[in-house]
Motif scaffolding. Structure first.
Motif, PDB file in Angstrom:
ATOM      1  N   ALA A 177       5.717 -41.355  23.372  1.00  0.00           N
ATOM      2  CA  ALA A 177       5.151 -40.102  22.879  1.00  0.00           C
ATOM      3  C   ALA A 177       6.208 -39.000  22.963  1.00  0.00           C
ATOM      4  CB  ALA A 177       3.927 -39.723  23.713  1.00  0.00           C
ATOM      5  N   SER A 178       5.907 -37.879  22.342  1.00  0.00           N
ATOM      6  CA  SER A 178       6.771 -36.698  22.402  1.00  0.00           C
ATOM      7  C   SER A 178       6.115 -35.669  23.322  1.00  0.00           C
ATOM      8  CB  SER A 178       6.962 -36.104  21.005  1.00  0.00           C
ATOM      9  OG  SER A 178       7.637 -34.872  21.081  1.00  0.00           O
ATOM     10  N   TYR A 179       6.805 -35.353  24.419  1.00  0.00           N
ATOM     11  CA  TYR A 179       6.282 -34.379  25.371  1.00  0.00           C
ATOM     12  C   TYR A 179       7.082 -33.077  25.271  1.00  0.00           C
ATOM     13  CZ  TYR A 179       4.046 -38.541  27.206  1.00  0.00           C
ATOM     14  OH  TYR A 179       3.311 -39.690  27.325  1.00  0.00           O
ATOM     15  N   LEU A 180       6.514 -32.015  25.772  1.00  0.00           N
ATOM     16  CA  LEU A 180       7.140 -30.691  25.886  1.00  0.00           C
ATOM     17  C   LEU A 180       7.092 -29.875  24.594  1.00  0.00           C
ATOM     18  CD1 LEU A 180      10.369 -31.659  27.900  1.00  0.00           C
ATOM     19  CD2 LEU A 180       8.180 -30.886  28.804  1.00  0.00           C
ATOM     20  N   LEU A 181       7.111 -30.539  23.415  1.00  0.00           N
ATOM     21  CA  LEU A 181       7.213 -29.788  22.165  1.00  0.00           C
ATOM     22  C   LEU A 181       5.959 -28.964  21.889  1.00  0.00           C
ATOM     23  CD1 LEU A 181       8.811 -28.991  19.713  1.00  0.00           C
ATOM     24  CD2 LEU A 181       8.100 -31.109  18.583  1.00  0.00           C
ATOM     25  N   THR A 182       4.766 -29.549  22.104  1.00  0.00           N
ATOM     26  CA  THR A 182       3.529 -28.786  21.911  1.00  0.00           C
ATOM     27  C   THR A 182       3.544 -27.531  22.771  1.00  0.00           C
ATOM     28  OG1 THR A 182       2.197 -30.726  21.347  1.00  0.00           O
ATOM     29  CG2 THR A 182       1.019 -28.798  22.158  1.00  0.00           C
ATOM     30  N   GLU A 183       3.913 -27.694  24.023  1.00  0.00           N
ATOM     31  CA  GLU A 183       3.919 -26.566  24.952  1.00  0.00           C
ATOM     32  C   GLU A 183       4.911 -25.493  24.491  1.00  0.00           C
ATOM     33  OE1 GLU A 183       2.156 -30.056  26.722  1.00  0.00           O
ATOM     34  OE2 GLU A 183       4.061 -29.764  25.684  1.00  0.00           O
ATOM     35  N   HIS A 188       3.980 -19.442  21.812  1.00  0.00           N
ATOM     36  CA  HIS A 188       4.195 -18.359  20.856  1.00  0.00           C
ATOM     37  C   HIS A 188       2.899 -17.925  20.184  1.00  0.00           C
ATOM     38  CE1 HIS A 188       8.538 -18.666  21.256  1.00  0.00           C
ATOM     39  NE2 HIS A 188       8.402 -19.980  21.191  1.00  0.00           N
ATOM     40  N   GLY A 189       1.766 -18.438  20.677  1.00  0.00           N
ATOM     41  CA  GLY A 189       0.473 -17.975  20.170  1.00  0.00           C
ATOM     42  C   GLY A 189      -0.167 -18.885  19.138  1.00  0.00           C
ATOM     43  N   ILE A 190       0.415 -20.046  18.889  1.00  0.00           N
ATOM     44  CA  ILE A 190      -0.163 -21.003  17.935  1.00  0.00           C
ATOM     45  C   ILE A 190      -1.188 -21.865  18.663  1.00  0.00           C
ATOM     46  CG2 ILE A 190       0.353 -23.018  16.497  1.00  0.00           C
ATOM     47  CD1 ILE A 190       2.986 -21.686  15.753  1.00  0.00           C
ATOM     48  N   LYS A 191      -2.370 -22.018  18.071  1.00  0.00           N
ATOM     49  CA  LYS A 191      -3.462 -22.762  18.709  1.00  0.00           C
ATOM     50  C   LYS A 191      -3.369 -24.257  18.372  1.00  0.00           C
ATOM     51  CE  LYS A 191      -6.552 -18.774  18.361  1.00  0.00           C
ATOM     52  NZ  LYS A 191      -7.763 -18.230  17.696  1.00  0.00           N
ATOM     53  N   PHE A 192      -3.723 -25.076  19.358  1.00  0.00           N
ATOM     54  CA  PHE A 192      -3.728 -26.521  19.140  1.00  0.00           C
ATOM     55  C   PHE A 192      -5.003 -27.116  19.709  1.00  0.00           C
ATOM     56  CE2 PHE A 192      -2.753 -26.721  23.538  1.00  0.00           C
ATOM     57  CZ  PHE A 192      -2.946 -28.028  23.961  1.00  0.00           C
ATOM     58  N   ASP A 193      -5.250 -28.371  19.341  1.00  0.00           N
ATOM     59  CA  ASP A 193      -6.390 -29.116  19.876  1.00  0.00           C
ATOM     60  C   ASP A 193      -6.012 -30.588  19.853  1.00  0.00           C
ATOM     61  OD1 ASP A 193      -8.917 -29.790  20.822  1.00  0.00           O
ATOM     62  OD2 ASP A 193      -9.954 -28.405  19.474  1.00  0.00           O
ATOM     63  N   ARG A 194      -6.971 -31.439  20.190  1.00  0.00           N
ATOM     64  CA  ARG A 194      -6.704 -32.882  20.234  1.00  0.00           C
ATOM     65  C   ARG A 194      -7.551 -33.593  19.193  1.00  0.00           C
ATOM     66  NH1 ARG A 194      -2.711 -35.282  23.065  1.00  0.00           N
ATOM     67  NH2 ARG A 194      -3.953 -36.782  24.239  1.00  0.00           N
ATOM     68  N   MET A 195      -6.989 -34.627  18.585  1.00  0.00           N
ATOM     69  CA  MET A 195      -7.727 -35.504  17.679  1.00  0.00           C
ATOM     70  C   MET A 195      -7.527 -36.948  18.091  1.00  0.00           C
ATOM     71  SD  MET A 195      -7.665 -34.192  13.752  1.00  0.00           S
ATOM     72  CE  MET A 195      -8.703 -32.802  13.262  1.00  0.00           C
ATOM     73  N   ASP A 344      -2.007 -34.358  19.762  1.00  0.00           N
ATOM     74  CA  ASP A 344      -2.158 -32.925  19.519  1.00  0.00           C
ATOM     75  C   ASP A 344      -2.054 -32.616  18.030  1.00  0.00           C
ATOM     76  OD1 ASP A 344      -2.191 -32.612  22.263  1.00  0.00           O
ATOM     77  OD2 ASP A 344      -0.089 -31.978  22.397  1.00  0.00           O
ATOM     78  N   PHE A 345      -2.838 -31.644  17.566  1.00  0.00           N
ATOM     79  CA  PHE A 345      -2.669 -31.094  16.220  1.00  0.00           C
ATOM     80  C   PHE A 345      -2.834 -29.583  16.310  1.00  0.00           C
ATOM     81  CE2 PHE A 345      -7.228 -30.975  16.406  1.00  0.00           C
ATOM     82  CZ  PHE A 345      -7.632 -30.000  15.502  1.00  0.00           C
ATOM     83  N   PHE A 346      -2.429 -28.890  15.265  1.00  0.00           N
ATOM     84  CA  PHE A 346      -2.464 -27.430  15.243  1.00  0.00           C
ATOM     85  C   PHE A 346      -3.429 -26.958  14.169  1.00  0.00           C
ATOM     86  CE2 PHE A 346       1.601 -28.891  16.789  1.00  0.00           C
ATOM     87  CZ  PHE A 346       1.721 -28.213  17.993  1.00  0.00           C
ATOM     88  N   ASP A 347      -4.209 -25.933  14.493  1.00  0.00           N
ATOM     89  CA  ASP A 347      -5.214 -25.403  13.574  1.00  0.00           C
ATOM     90  C   ASP A 347      -4.547 -24.985  12.266  1.00  0.00           C
ATOM     91  OD1 ASP A 347      -7.154 -24.033  12.205  1.00  0.00           O
ATOM     92  OD2 ASP A 347      -7.606 -22.610  13.806  1.00  0.00           O
ATOM     93  N   GLN A 368      -0.119 -35.112   9.907  1.00  0.00           N
ATOM     94  CA  GLN A 368      -1.214 -35.214  10.874  1.00  0.00           C
ATOM     95  C   GLN A 368      -1.225 -34.066  11.877  1.00  0.00           C
ATOM     96  OE1 GLN A 368      -0.794 -39.766  11.480  1.00  0.00           O
ATOM     97  NE2 GLN A 368      -2.893 -39.317  12.056  1.00  0.00           N
ATOM     98  N   VAL A 369      -0.108 -33.372  12.045  1.00  0.00           N
ATOM     99  CA  VAL A 369      -0.122 -32.205  12.944  1.00  0.00           C
ATOM    100  C   VAL A 369      -1.007 -31.101  12.383  1.00  0.00           C
ATOM    101  CG1 VAL A 369       2.138 -32.647  13.991  1.00  0.00           C
ATOM    102  CG2 VAL A 369       1.994 -31.276  11.885  1.00  0.00           C
TER     103      VAL A 369
END
Length: 624
Positions: A177-183, A188-195, A344-347, A368-369
């Motif tokens: 997997a890719s870690y750290l990038l979502t965080e 910077h204020g971009i919202k994310f969620d899980r699918m 993780d995906f972004f709204d 898919q992001v």
């Protein structure tokens, strides 16, 4: 080595490949960063391209100058046109591909594109200065600088796989997997969620009793994906097979639900409603005593088979015991079980129609992001993101497709206007102008637009002009040529249609359901001579001409409706209202308008929760 680029693409899945190719072909100095160069354009799930509405997207990608259609034609092992029993707006091409050859065909293209460099690494951080992306850092601690960045990380962002109670970190089976990038992005204020999505068991074909299965053959006519001069390898088409689950299978699955990550609380994220797991099927449809399954080959020379319709995250032993209750799988041997994956995906409502972030300038998201599912949906987003990333670097008007121009336009407008509450999958029903968005005419709709910005090349544009001229010539002949009462009546009765009482134009006969361009040409020799003048792509041109003739009324009516709506698309409202202060619209409408901040009245009207009365209020305020 210089690590400065115009465009950097993170991830080499279907979105990333199209994005990188588009940007490079337009002239941007481009870098494609991938964890594994041997998995470029990997078909993570089904080794197939196209399907209902998805096939239309691939035709649009090709019409724009992308590569998914070309690679599919090159590596296809079975081709079918779905929905033939319905009207041409519903016809959807689909091909099984050789999974490994698909990867290497894509890699060969990308490695030989001018302006494109591939770097094998994992991105861990984006660099943002004054609200604008300026680069990124990788796990190797290499720092890249870029004018624009496109994120196409697929299911790899904090990916977690589930097989029963077993949890494995990864973006795909046996891949990290890719870690750290979502965080790094969300700070910077971009919202994310899980699918959540899933994939079925892979079967050793030597353990299958094919005599107990139905056969599904491919088709051997002229249809393919690319409008270019490609040949699909019809002589090498492989068979697919069908079978059904039964009550014994369902009982084993029901008994195992307590160990299902989907039902024991282990998975909390959003799953796909339109491609459900087998355990979801038996829960959702408890009265159904069987579900159809499709066994599909993964390639020409492998024994690995994909069991379409049996996605599952149940424990390994339950999957095997249930499948062995299907007669054809009595002696089943598998390569690996099905599994579910959370990521993780972004709204996507945080994006412009160009797929650029509204929050971080020059950062684009595709695939898919953005909450979609499917190679085709990803590729369609990728090519639009690649085009617009290039335009951000070098100037030019944003490249946006309307809902009446392409399924890609419908897809992106749905994402940025409505958002997602489950993995988004394209269907023909999502397009209100589907008679305008047929698979046969994607080149007519999009190639000239792409040629004008420099992506579609001259050879593609010349093919379009040639095809357009030939279609118009055939239609004009049918419109002008008169058919007299006489010998034609015997032929008309023979094909089961009413004989003529007086002469008529040829086009009036072609409009009858029993009559096609092919059969009428045998009865009208002058028309046969006209059709024989078509030298190249004869069947494709005849089909397109016949559709235009038979469905002219429907096409014109839908075009008229689209043109009326288009006028609302020209009424710009972004930045013109303080929605919080408009008390004459509902609270829900104010909240939705603030969140989406629509560009036009038309976009505002498509936001869920915005009523016609809310739109009328905005129009009145605009006039004031």
């Amino acid at each position: 080595m210089d690590f400065k680029y115009d465009v950097i693409v993170i991830g080499a899945g279907h979105a990333g490949c199209e994005a990188a190719a588009a940007a490079a072909n337009l002239g941007s100095k481009t870098c494609l960063i991938t964890m594994d160069m041997n998995k470029i354009a990997q078909m993570s799930c089904n080794p197939a391209v196209g399907g209902i509405a998805k096939g239309q997207i691939v035709r649009e990608i090709d019409a724009l100058g992308g590569y998914m259609g070309l690679v599919t034609d090159q590596t296809a092992i079975q081709f079918r046109m779905l929905n033939r029993s319905k009207g041409p707006a519903m016809w959807s091409p689909r091909a099984q591909c050789d999974r490994n050859k698909f990867i290497w065909a894509w890699r060969e293209i990308l490695e030989n594109l001018p302006n494109l460099h591939i770097w094998q690494d994992t991105v861990k951080e984006i660099i943002v200065e004054n609200g604008e992306i300026t680069g990124l850092k990788t796990l190797m601690d290499v720092e890249f600088r870029a004018k624009t960045v496109i994120l196409t990380a697929g299911t790899f962002l904090n990916g977690l796989m589930h097989i029963g109670k077993t949890q494995l970190p990864g973006g795909r089976m046996a891949e990290p997997a890719s870690y750290l990038l979502t965080e790094s992005i969300v700070q910077h204020g971009i919202k994310f969620d899980r699918m959540k999505t899933g994939t079925p068991v892979r079967i050793d074909g030597r353990s299958v009793n094919y005599d107990l299965m139905g056969i599904q053959d491919g088709e051997n006519d002229f249809h393919k994906f690319s409008y270019m001069d490609t040949s699909i390898r019809h002589l090498k088409q492989l068979q697919c097979w069908t079978c059904y689950t039964n009550e014994e299978v369902h009982q084993i699955l029901r008994d195992g639900l307590a160990d299902s990550p989907l039902y024991n609380g282990q998975i909390q994220s959003i799953g796909p409603r339109y491609c459900p797991s087998i355990e979801t099927k038996i829960v959702t449809f408890p009265d159904k005593d069987q579900h159809q399954l499709f066994l599909e080959p993964e390639g020409e020379t492998t024994q690995e088979m994909y069991l379409n319709g049996f996605s599952s995250s149940l424990p390994l032993d339950i999957q095997i015991r249930a499948l062995r209750k299907i007669p054809a799988f009595k002696d089943l041997v598998i390569y690996r079980p099905g599994y579910a994956i959370e990521y993780d995906f972004f709204d996507p409502t945080q994006l412009k129609h160009t797929l650029e972030s509204k929050i971080i300038k020059n950062l684009f998201f595709a695939g898919q992001v953005n909450g979609t599912t499917g190679y085709e949906e990803a590729g369609g987003q990728g090519i639009i993101a690649g085009i617009n990333a290039h335009l951000n670097c070098h100037g030019g008007e944003p490249f946006v497709l309307g809902r009446d121009e392409g399924y890609i336009g419908v897809l992106i407008d749905d994402l940025v206007t409505k958002g997602v509450d489950e993995p988004y999958r394209m269907f023909t029903s999502r397009a209100e102008y589907r008679i305008l968005l047929r698979q046969d005419d994607a080149d007519m709709r999009l190639t000239e637009r792409s040629y004008q910005i420099g992506l579609a090349k001259r050879d593609r544009f010349d093919l379009l002009i040639e095809k357009r001229d030939e279609i118009h010539r055939v239609v004009d002949f049918a419109r002008k040529h008169s058919v007299k009462v006489g010998p034609i009546n015997d032929w008309l009765e023979a094909v089961g249609t009413t004989p003529l009482k007086q002469g008529c134009k040829l086009i009036d006969l072609i409009n009858r359901p029993q009559i096609t361009l092919d059969n009428i040409s045998e009865a009208v020799p002058s028309f046969k001579e006209e059709l024989d003048k078509i030298v190249e792509r004869k069947e494709e041109i005849k089909e397109a001409a016949e559709i235009l003739i038979k469905y002219e009324g429907y096409i014109n009516r839908e075009r008229m409706i689209a043109d009326k709506i288009e006028r609302l698309e020209t009424i710009k409202i972004k930045g013109k209202f303080d929605y919080n202060s408009i008390n004459s619209i509902s609270t829900e409408a104010r909240q939705k308008l603030i969140k989406i901040d629509p560009e036009t009245i038309a976009q505002a009207s498509r936001i869920p929760g915005i009523s016609p009365s809310d739109i009328n209020v905005l129009l009145v305020l605009l006039r004031k």
